[in-house]
Design an enzyme around this catalytic site. Structure first.
Site, PDB file in Angstrom:
ATOM      1  N   GLY A 155      55.963 -18.861   8.727  1.00  8.96           N
ATOM      2  CA  GLY A 155      56.488 -17.499   8.594  1.00  8.96           C
ATOM      3  C   GLY A 155      57.845 -17.558   7.914  1.00  8.96           C
ATOM      4  CB  ILE A 157      61.947 -19.617  10.879  1.00 13.73           C
ATOM      5  CG1 ILE A 157      62.799 -18.436  11.354  1.00 13.73           C
ATOM      6  CG2 ILE A 157      62.643 -20.945  11.191  1.00 13.73           C
ATOM      7  CD1 ILE A 157      62.935 -18.304  12.861  1.00 13.73           C
ATOM      8  CB  SER A 176      49.808 -20.091   9.354  1.00 14.36           C
ATOM      9  OG  SER A 176      49.166 -19.993   8.115  1.00 14.36           O
ATOM     10  NE  ARG A 177      47.883 -15.831  13.969  1.00 15.62           N
ATOM     11  CZ  ARG A 177      48.288 -14.684  14.496  1.00 15.62           C
ATOM     12  NH1 ARG A 177      47.700 -14.222  15.567  1.00 15.62           N
ATOM     13  NH2 ARG A 177      49.281 -14.007  13.956  1.00 15.62           N
ATOM     14  CD  GLU A 266      65.018 -21.768  26.344  1.00 19.32           C
ATOM     15  OE1 GLU A 266      65.775 -20.781  26.273  1.00 19.32           O
ATOM     16  OE2 GLU A 266      64.329 -22.166  25.406  1.00 19.32           O
ATOM     17  CG  HIS A 285      67.163 -20.600  22.789  1.00 21.12           C
ATOM     18  ND1 HIS A 285      66.107 -20.084  23.514  1.00 21.12           N
ATOM     19  CD2 HIS A 285      67.048 -20.059  21.547  1.00 21.12           C
ATOM     20  CE1 HIS A 285      65.405 -19.268  22.743  1.00 21.12           C
ATOM     21  NE2 HIS A 285      65.963 -19.239  21.543  1.00 21.12           N
ATOM     22  CB  ILE A 286      72.454 -23.285  19.576  1.00 19.68           C
ATOM     23  CG1 ILE A 286      71.998 -24.692  19.138  1.00 19.68           C
ATOM     24  CG2 ILE A 286      73.106 -23.350  20.946  1.00 19.68           C
ATOM     25  CD1 ILE A 286      73.151 -25.654  18.836  1.00 19.68           C
ATOM     26  N   GLY A 287      69.502 -21.876  17.941  1.00 17.63           N
ATOM     27  CA  GLY A 287      68.969 -21.738  16.577  1.00 17.63           C
ATOM     28  C   GLY A 287      69.700 -20.698  15.735  1.00 17.63           C
TER      29      GLY A 287
HETATM   30  P1  NAP Z   1      57.385 -14.934  11.561  1.00 18.71           P
HETATM   31  O1  NAP Z   1      57.928 -14.673  10.216  1.00 18.71           O
HETATM   32  O2  NAP Z   1      56.557 -13.883  12.217  1.00 18.71           O
HETATM   33  O3  NAP Z   1      56.571 -16.297  11.497  1.00 18.71           O
HETATM   34  C1  NAP Z   1      55.723 -16.752  12.489  1.00 18.71           C
HETATM   35  C2  NAP Z   1      54.545 -17.418  11.791  1.00 18.71           C
HETATM   36  O4  NAP Z   1      53.747 -18.072  12.778  1.00 18.71           O
HETATM   37  C3  NAP Z   1      53.663 -16.421  11.056  1.00 18.71           C
HETATM   38  O5  NAP Z   1      53.664 -16.745   9.681  1.00 18.71           O
HETATM   39  C4  NAP Z   1      52.284 -16.616  11.668  1.00 18.71           C
HETATM   40  O6  NAP Z   1      51.321 -16.647  10.627  1.00 18.71           O
HETATM   41  C5  NAP Z   1      52.397 -17.973  12.356  1.00 18.71           C
HETATM   42  N1  NAP Z   1      51.517 -18.095  13.515  1.00 18.71           N
HETATM   43  C6  NAP Z   1      51.184 -17.168  14.448  1.00 18.71           C
HETATM   44  N2  NAP Z   1      50.326 -17.678  15.339  1.00 18.71           N
HETATM   45  C7  NAP Z   1      50.104 -18.953  14.954  1.00 18.71           C
HETATM   46  C8  NAP Z   1      49.293 -19.995  15.470  1.00 18.71           C
HETATM   47  N3  NAP Z   1      48.513 -19.802  16.527  1.00 18.71           N
HETATM   48  N4  NAP Z   1      49.311 -21.196  14.837  1.00 18.71           N
HETATM   49  C9  NAP Z   1      50.076 -21.391  13.725  1.00 18.71           C
HETATM   50  N5  NAP Z   1      50.851 -20.420  13.189  1.00 18.71           N
HETATM   51  C10 NAP Z   1      50.869 -19.227  13.796  1.00 18.71           C
HETATM   52  O7  NAP Z   1      58.568 -15.251  12.592  1.00 18.71           O
HETATM   53  P2  NAP Z   1      59.900 -16.105  12.327  1.00 18.71           P
HETATM   54  O8  NAP Z   1      61.024 -15.193  12.073  1.00 18.71           O
HETATM   55  O9  NAP Z   1      59.609 -17.183  11.353  1.00 18.71           O
HETATM   56  O10 NAP Z   1      60.109 -16.706  13.807  1.00 18.71           O
HETATM   57  C11 NAP Z   1      59.155 -17.585  14.357  1.00 18.71           C
HETATM   58  C12 NAP Z   1      59.476 -17.885  15.808  1.00 18.71           C
HETATM   59  O11 NAP Z   1      60.637 -18.694  15.879  1.00 18.71           O
HETATM   60  C13 NAP Z   1      59.817 -16.676  16.677  1.00 18.71           C
HETATM   61  O12 NAP Z   1      58.658 -16.034  17.173  1.00 18.71           O
HETATM   62  C14 NAP Z   1      60.656 -17.260  17.777  1.00 18.71           C
HETATM   63  O13 NAP Z   1      59.864 -17.570  18.898  1.00 18.71           O
HETATM   64  C15 NAP Z   1      61.218 -18.550  17.164  1.00 18.71           C
HETATM   65  N6  NAP Z   1      62.675 -18.473  16.999  1.00 18.71           N
HETATM   66  C16 NAP Z   1      63.451 -19.383  17.632  1.00 18.71           C
HETATM   67  C17 NAP Z   1      64.825 -19.346  17.471  1.00 18.71           C
HETATM   68  C18 NAP Z   1      65.722 -20.338  18.141  1.00 18.71           C
HETATM   69  O14 NAP Z   1      66.874 -20.018  18.393  1.00 18.71           O
HETATM   70  N7  NAP Z   1      65.267 -21.548  18.410  1.00 18.71           N
HETATM   71  C19 NAP Z   1      65.422 -18.348  16.682  1.00 18.71           C
HETATM   72  C20 NAP Z   1      64.586 -17.452  16.051  1.00 18.71           C
HETATM   73  C21 NAP Z   1      63.218 -17.502  16.205  1.00 18.71           C
HETATM   74  P3  NAP Z   1      49.826 -16.185  10.902  1.00 18.71           P
HETATM   75  O15 NAP Z   1      49.952 -14.860  11.594  1.00 18.71           O
HETATM   76  O16 NAP Z   1      49.158 -16.160   9.586  1.00 18.71           O
HETATM   77  O17 NAP Z   1      49.285 -17.258  11.779  1.00 18.71           O
END
Ligand code: NAP
Length: 327
Positions: A155, A157, A176-177, A266, A285-287
């Site tokens: 996605g 990130i 990814s799906r 956490e 959790h400082i991403g």
């Molecule tokens: P995003 O743009 O919605 O990307 C998530 C991606 O995951 C989508 O492209 C989706 O594609 C894919 N996905 C969904 N289900 C899946 C599965 N079962 N297997 C493989 N891929 C799958 O969201 P983002 O902004 O990149 O953020 C992603 C995640 O990072 C957030 O949901 C959050 O939990 C985490 N995050 C963590 C931090 C941190 O501080 N560590 C900060 C921000 C975000 P498809 O729908 O085509 O599968």
């Protein structure tokens, strides 16, 4: 009368200045996870709720907030919120995608480099006086150039990580799906089945949301399929990885190491065995934790909240199905 909005916890000074003019604010306590019961006297009147990812928003809470129009989550992930329950009740849920992408991708590369090159251990050795004469076989790490990174979840990130990884000379695979042809064309990432990603990755980097499908995705079976020289990076959500299985994998050398920005639970309690493993690096959790990014997230959370109060579409809505319902 201005609408009542609950901030579940105090926000840093000035970060929600845009709200103060428009609404009556009630703020919960700083040091409790979840929506504090102290806020209960305000539930019946609340029309807006600004939540952190440590707050659970479920049916039981929503049932006490009959006037609620909008939940605005200060995060892109919305796994702490029962989206279906919100949609059923006509409550829009806001989140903060995009503004945190680059900061999270930066930290991903930081953790990847840290575990690949053993930076924390080498720095600790230098500080502790264990820096003897230079020798060619001292503190040998893993070469990034030419290695393979497997990205689970390409996605926003995941794609930002893929761009950085390509610049480091890594081969980029992903799952990814749905296929991501634009991202493939832009960054040279190649979509492979999950089993291939596990088998071929030197660095497996998690960037999918936490859903019913991804909870426990990296379990003992998955860890056993990884290379014994591979590293796991979890930047997604803690429960995507089975913590007990990962602990065993690191203790018994099923994989070489792990870097975790998110854990389950956490915070990870100080006595947890993962902290004692030299091949495990944990950050709290400082991403998205740069001042610029966190302020942008706050701005977006406020914009989502105000739009929801006015009955307008949210700039970033996590449950767009709410707009498809008959009024
Ligand atoms: P995003 O743009 O919605 O990307 C998530 C991606 O995951 C989508 O492209 C989706 O594609 C894919 N996905 C969904 N289900 C899946 C599965 N079962 N297997 C493989 N891929 C799958 O969201 P983002 O902004 O990149 O953020 C992603 C995640 O990072 C957030 O949901 C959050 O939990 C985490 N995050 C963590 C931090 C941190 O501080 N560590 C900060 C921000 C975000 P498809 O729908 O085509 O599968």
């Amino acid at each position: 009368m201005k609408p009542l909005v609950i901030l579940t916890h105090p926000m840093p000074s000035g970060w929600v200045a845009g709200l103060e003019k428009e609404v009556r604010l009630v703020t919960g306590p700083a040091n409790t996870a979840n929506v504090s019961p102290d806020l209960q006297p305000h539930f019946a009147e609340a029309e807006g709720l600004l939540t952190w990812l440590i707050d659970r928003v479920d049916e039981a809470l929503l049932a006490q907030m009959p006037r609620l129009k909008v939940v605005s989550n200060l995060a892109v992930g919305v796994d702490n919120i029962d989206l279906e329950a919100c949609t059923r009740r006509g409550i829009a849920v806001g989140h903060t995608p995009g503004v945190l992408t680059e900061a999270v991708a930066d930290l991903t590369m930081g953790l990847l480099l840290a575990v690949a090159r053993g930076i924390p251990a080498a720095a600790a050795d230098a500080r502790a006086g264990r820096w003897g004469l230079w020798r060619p076989d001292g503190w040998l790490g893993r070469e990034m150039h030419g290695a393979t990174i497997g990205i689970c979840g390409l996605g926003q990130i995941g794609q930002a990580v893929a761009r950085r990884a390509a610049a480091f000379g890594l081969r980029v695979l992903y799952t990814s799906r749905r296929p991501k042809p634009k991202a493939e064309a832009a960054g040279g990432a190649r979509r492979v089945p999950w089993a291939t990603l596990l088998r071929e990755s030197d660095f497996l980097s998690l960037h999918c949301p936490l859903t019913a499908e991804t909870r426990g995705l990296v379990d003992a079976r998955a860890l056993r399929q990884m290379k014994p020289t591979a590293y796991l990076i979890n930047m997604a959500r803690g429960p995507v990885v089975d913590t007990a299985a990962l602990t065993q994998a690191l203790q018994q050398g099923w994989i070489a190491g792990a870097a975790l920005d998110v854990t389950d639970p956490e915070p990870l309690p100080p006595q947890h065995p993962l902290y004692r493993l030299p091949n495990c690096l944990i950050t709290p959790h400082i991403g998205s934790a740069t001042e610029t990014t966190r302020r942008r997230m706050a701005d977006l959370a406020v914009a989502n909240l105000l739009a929801g109060l006015r009955g307008e579409p949210l700039p970033h809505c996590a449950n767009p199905a709410v707009y498809e319902q008959a009024p």
